[in-house]
Scaffold this motif. Structure first.
Motif, PDB file in Angstrom:
ATOM      1  N   UNK A 100       0.826  -1.200   0.000  1.00  0.00           N
ATOM      2  CA  UNK A 100       0.000   0.000   0.000  1.00  0.00           C
ATOM      3  C   UNK A 100       0.865   1.256   0.000  1.00  0.00           C
ATOM      4  N   UNK A 101       1.979   1.254   0.725  1.00  0.00           N
ATOM      5  CA  UNK A 101       2.847   2.433   0.765  1.00  0.00           C
ATOM      6  C   UNK A 101       3.364   2.784  -0.631  1.00  0.00           C
ATOM      7  N   UNK A 102       3.750   1.777  -1.387  1.00  0.00           N
ATOM      8  CA  UNK A 102       4.240   2.001  -2.752  1.00  0.00           C
ATOM      9  C   UNK A 102       3.117   2.553  -3.644  1.00  0.00           C
ATOM     10  N   UNK A 128      -5.072   5.769   4.651  1.00  0.00           N
ATOM     11  CA  UNK A 128      -4.288   4.833   3.831  1.00  0.00           C
ATOM     12  C   UNK A 128      -3.005   4.435   4.549  1.00  0.00           C
ATOM     13  N   UNK A 129      -2.334   5.405   5.159  1.00  0.00           N
ATOM     14  CA  UNK A 129      -1.081   5.097   5.850  1.00  0.00           C
ATOM     15  C   UNK A 129      -1.300   4.251   7.097  1.00  0.00           C
ATOM     16  N   UNK A 135      -0.311  -3.297   7.875  1.00  0.00           N
ATOM     17  CA  UNK A 135      -0.247  -4.441   6.958  1.00  0.00           C
ATOM     18  C   UNK A 135       0.123  -3.983   5.553  1.00  0.00           C
ATOM     19  N   UNK A 136       1.341  -3.522   5.385  1.00  0.00           N
ATOM     20  CA  UNK A 136       1.758  -2.979   4.091  1.00  0.00           C
ATOM     21  C   UNK A 136       1.823  -4.042   3.006  1.00  0.00           C
ATOM     22  N   UNK A 137       2.158  -5.273   3.361  1.00  0.00           N
ATOM     23  CA  UNK A 137       2.403  -6.313   2.361  1.00  0.00           C
ATOM     24  C   UNK A 137       1.253  -7.301   2.190  1.00  0.00           C
ATOM     25  N   UNK A 140      -0.502  -9.572   7.176  1.00  0.00           N
ATOM     26  CA  UNK A 140      -0.881  -9.530   8.587  1.00  0.00           C
ATOM     27  C   UNK A 140      -2.266 -10.107   8.845  1.00  0.00           C
ATOM     28  N   UNK A 141      -3.218  -9.782   8.014  1.00  0.00           N
ATOM     29  CA  UNK A 141      -4.592 -10.234   8.255  1.00  0.00           C
ATOM     30  C   UNK A 141      -4.952 -11.496   7.474  1.00  0.00           C
ATOM     31  N   UNK A 142      -4.010 -12.023   6.707  1.00  0.00           N
ATOM     32  CA  UNK A 142      -4.250 -13.285   6.004  1.00  0.00           C
ATOM     33  C   UNK A 142      -3.651 -14.473   6.726  1.00  0.00           C
ATOM     34  N   UNK A 143      -2.525 -14.265   7.383  1.00  0.00           N
ATOM     35  CA  UNK A 143      -1.789 -15.382   7.980  1.00  0.00           C
ATOM     36  C   UNK A 143      -1.374 -15.039   9.409  1.00  0.00           C
ATOM     37  N   UNK A 144      -1.274 -16.039  10.279  1.00  0.00           N
ATOM     38  CA  UNK A 144      -0.786 -15.759  11.637  1.00  0.00           C
ATOM     39  C   UNK A 144       0.705 -15.454  11.688  1.00  0.00           C
ATOM     40  N   UNK A 145       1.456 -15.811  10.625  1.00  0.00           N
ATOM     41  CA  UNK A 145       2.892 -15.547  10.570  1.00  0.00           C
ATOM     42  C   UNK A 145       3.238 -14.969   9.194  1.00  0.00           C
ATOM     43  N   UNK A 146       4.288 -14.153   9.145  1.00  0.00           N
ATOM     44  CA  UNK A 146       4.733 -13.629   7.846  1.00  0.00           C
ATOM     45  C   UNK A 146       5.672 -14.628   7.180  1.00  0.00           C
ATOM     46  N   UNK A 147       6.236 -14.257   6.037  1.00  0.00           N
ATOM     47  CA  UNK A 147       7.128 -15.164   5.298  1.00  0.00           C
ATOM     48  C   UNK A 147       8.380 -15.524   6.080  1.00  0.00           C
ATOM     49  N   UNK A 148       8.724 -14.701   7.041  1.00  0.00           N
ATOM     50  CA  UNK A 148       9.926 -14.962   7.857  1.00  0.00           C
ATOM     51  C   UNK A 148       9.634 -15.841   9.060  1.00  0.00           C
ATOM     52  N   UNK A 149       8.370 -16.227   9.222  1.00  0.00           N
ATOM     53  CA  UNK A 149       8.011 -17.119  10.322  1.00  0.00           C
ATOM     54  C   UNK A 149       7.547 -16.385  11.534  1.00  0.00           C
TER      55      UNK A 149
END
Length: 149
Positions: A100-102, A128-129, A135-137, A140-149
């Motif tokens: 969203x920031x981009x 928007x900010x 949850x910029x990517x 956050x609201x789709x998964x309990x963990x991000x790609x980094x675990x």
């Protein structure tokens, strides 16, 4: 087009067939409107029945966030067109991202061609900010963990 034997996405009852994918064309407005309406319906259910807040908070906020993302992408497409008409080169601008920031930075840059957009940008920026901050990517609201675990 969906396969006839695909019972999950192909009903033989035309009353329940929505026009999507190859069957209905691509209209960004339908996507934007759909995510917005999903938020409104889920919120109405939670607020009137006082139920399921803990389990529905994630789908509600994710759908709201996705509504913001798609709204920005639709607006950017329109602003790119306006900029091209005015002779500004913007064909290298890419919106194939979930950040969203981009997207917001592109929106602000492209909208600078018209002074009346400045007011709209100022009114929307905090909202928007806030989504970008949490949850910029779109994880956050789709998964309990991000790609980094």
């Amino acid at each position: 087009m969906f396969k006839v034997d695909n019972k999950t996405f192909n009903s033989l009852n035309p009353t329940y067939n929505a026009c999507v994918g190859d069957n209905g064309g691509f209209y960004m407005y339908a996507y934007v409107k759909g995510y917005k309406e999903a938020v409104e319906i889920l919120l109405e259910k939670v607020l009137t029945e006082r139920c399921s807040l803990d389990s529905l908070v994630y789908p509600i906020i994710y759908n709201a966030r996705h509504y913001v993302e798609l709204s920005l992408k639709a607006s950017i497409d329109n602003l790119k067109y306006i900029n091209l008409i005015l002779g500004n080169k913007c064909d290298s601008i890419k919106t194939k991202t979930h950040q969203i920031s981009h997207l917001w930075n592109i929106e602000k840059d492209l909208s600078s061609v018209e002074v009346c957009y400045k007011y709209v940008i100022l009114k929307l920026e905090e909202f928007v900010l806030d989504y970008s901050d949490v949850d910029d990517s779109a994880e956050t609201f789709r998964f309990p963990k991000d790609h980094n675990g």
